[in-house]
Structures are given as C-alpha cells and as structure tokens.
Design a protein around this motif. Sequence first.
Motif, short mmCIF file in Angstrom:
data_model
loop_
_atom_site.label_atom_id
_atom_site.label_comp_id
_atom_site.label_asym_id
_atom_site.label_seq_id
_atom_site.Cartn_x
_atom_site.Cartn_y
_atom_site.Cartn_z
N ARG A 101 -22.60 -1.30 -38.56
CA ARG A 101 -22.93 -0.61 -37.31
C ARG A 101 -23.26 0.86 -37.55
NH1 ARG A 101 -19.47 -3.09 -32.27
NH2 ARG A 101 -19.87 -5.29 -32.76
N ARG A 129 -29.07 -6.35 -28.26
CA ARG A 129 -27.63 -6.09 -28.18
C ARG A 129 -27.20 -5.94 -26.73
NH1 ARG A 129 -25.80 -1.57 -29.58
NH2 ARG A 129 -27.58 -0.34 -30.25
N ALA A 148 -27.40 -13.96 -30.28
CA ALA A 148 -26.89 -13.22 -31.44
C ALA A 148 -27.19 -13.96 -32.74
CB ALA A 148 -25.39 -12.99 -31.29
N VAL A 157 -22.67 -7.15 -32.27
CA VAL A 157 -22.25 -7.41 -30.89
C VAL A 157 -20.76 -7.78 -30.88
CG1 VAL A 157 -24.52 -8.09 -30.03
CG2 VAL A 157 -23.07 -9.80 -31.11
#
Length: 398
Positions: A101, A129, A148, A157
């Motif tokens: 991330r 997302r 996803a 996510v």
Amino acid sequence: MSSTKLNADGILLLEQPFARVPYENYRKVFRATQRNIEREFGNVQASSNDLLKRSKSREVNLEDAAKSVDGMIGRVENLKRKLSELQETAGKPTLDVTRERLQHLTAVEALQTTASLDFSRWADTRLDRWLVDWALRSGREKTARKLAHDKNMETLVDIDLFTDIRRIEVALSRHSCTEALAWCSENKTALRKIKSTLEFELRLQEYIELARAQKKQEAMAYSQKHLASWQETHLPQIMQVSMLLAVGPSTKFGRYRRLYDDSRWVNLIQAFRLAIYNLNSLPTEPLLNLALYSGLASLKLPSCYNASSQNVDCPVCDPSINVLAQEVPYSHHANSTIVCRISGKIMDEDNMPMVFPNGYIYSREALEDMAAKHNGMVTCPQTGEECEFSELKKVFIS
C-alpha cells in the motif's frame, strides 16, 4: 501544463484509511506478541526466583533443579514457537500489505502530470478500490471479492475488516452482544483513548435482556460484575436500568419502555460501526461518495440549474448527475473561468472570447471552425441569429 499538474497532497487527502487499516492490524499483532512474552517470561521469572530461593535454603536437590530448568527452557521454546507462528500467520502478511500500500501511494508522488498514462492506470486502480469499499459497506461482499480478485488487488482493499464488521453487526441484529464485547476487549486501550462508551452500552443491553427474561438474580450478579466499575461516570443510567427488576417489559412508563425497545439494538449497531470506523480512520460515508461529492461541489454553479444556460460538457448539467448535486454546496472560485458553450473549452488569451451583436459570447476557436464550414457565417446557438465572422468583437478578460 499547469492545468494538468498533479496535486499529490490533494490526492492523498482521502488515502489515510488506506494506510491506517494495516497499521492498526499490525498493532494488534504486536500487542498479542507482547502479551505472550509477558505471560511466559513472567512464569519463567517466577520459576527462577522459586528455584533460587529453594537453593539458598538447601531445599532442592540436583534432580529437582534440573527439572525446573528444563521446564523453563520448555516454556521459552514454546514461546518461540508461538511467536514464530504468529509472525507467519499474521505479522508477515500484514507487513506485506502495508508495504504494497505504501508503494502504491509512493507511485503517485513520483508523477508530474494527470495527463500521463501512469496516472490514468493509478486512478483506475483507485476507482476500483473505491468501488470495492462501496460494495463492502453496502453488504455486497461477493461482488467486492469478485472485483478485487479480477483486478488482482486483494492487498489494496479491506475485505477482511468489513467481513469482521458484518459478522459482528449480524450478531447484534440477532440480539447477541458476545461478539461485540469480544471486539471491545481486544481494543480496550484504543477505545479508552477515543472515550468510547460502546462497551458500557453493550453491558447495559445484556443487563436489560436479563431483566426482560425476569432473571433477577442473574441480573443483580451481572450488575455487580460488569456495571459497578462504570458507576463513577454512568451512575444515573445504571440506577435507571436497575428499576427494570421491578418494572416488566409490558410497562407503559415511557422512560422504562424505551429501555425495553428493540430500537436499542439498531443504535448499538450504529455505535459499533462508528467506533470501529474511528479506530481505523474510516469515514462514515463510502470513499466513492466523498470523491463524488467533492467533484460535484467543485463544478456546481447556479447556471447548472438554469435550463437556458446549461453546458453539455458540464457533468453537473447532466440530468442524472444534476439530481445528485442538489445536496452539495455551490463551488467557490476566487477567479472565474469562462467556458465556451459550443466547444466546452476554456476561453483565455490563447482562445479569446468573441461577442455576437446580441451580446452572447463564445470562443474564437469554435467560431472560426463554424465560419470555415459556413462560408464565413456564424450562428448564435442560443438565439439562432446569424452574422458574418467579421462582425464579431473580441472581449478582453480583466
């Protein structure tokens, strides 16, 4: 170039939950590790002190001492195994998610313009997302998982978090506080920092259910065990629910009737959702909604609601979006931007505004193009008035 310059700070405004959720997950792993270490080392320390004490008083032989040492070694080895399993099953996966991330957020900081292909890809992933976030909040877990998986972004996510939220909310809707109380126990310190009273409300509800079932002895024991510690801050509420032992569910007294009302379970679900959102820095609205509201508020003008002045290239002027924009405020511009009604392009020194004899203004590029196609004649789209291009006058923006 200035109009397409990327504002990384503005883009990252909505990304705090994106980085905060895995951080909070790793804090839980750290606390679990800390509890295991403190418990096992405490036992080892106690055994060591006992062995030392007995050895000084000559109350232990060599065989007992060896057994005691072996027991301590066994505890340490067992601790090592537990910590290794915890790291492999929870710690490492969470760190991997955090790393991915942060790399995703770092990528946008390296970009210079919104017109680049790399930014378009990044923005597409962000939209995906947000769609997953919206689906999870709307109870569409299968849709969220499918999206996803198809987009290969499971680590970007928070499906596990919302699955856990859903599980606890379903339990509360079935009038069970067990799961929510277990969650409160896991997050006791964090809840105390944000001054949440969720645990007290859950305990209060369990007491009310005992009173509803006329289990008076169990209710009094429950109050002593779980409500007494809250007397300093919630004494009036505790005194009020205590009266339920003498007042049954069929009472007509408003203040007690409200305590028995099933709507309290709905309030508990909302309180739990607010608490878990706060702990993870999640907004109460889906991120997709917030982004949509922000975009509409930056574009919305009074002219968007005037049929004679709507612009076909303005998103807010679109009939379907126009309804959504009714609840957001009008945009505030320190400097106005003039947009051509024909081409939808901005009128500036490179694309001068030109005024018709009737006072309507359009961009030079659009009118030149129109004149080239109609032998030097131009037509005002608003009134239908025709004139030669040479009759138009320039308008200077001050």
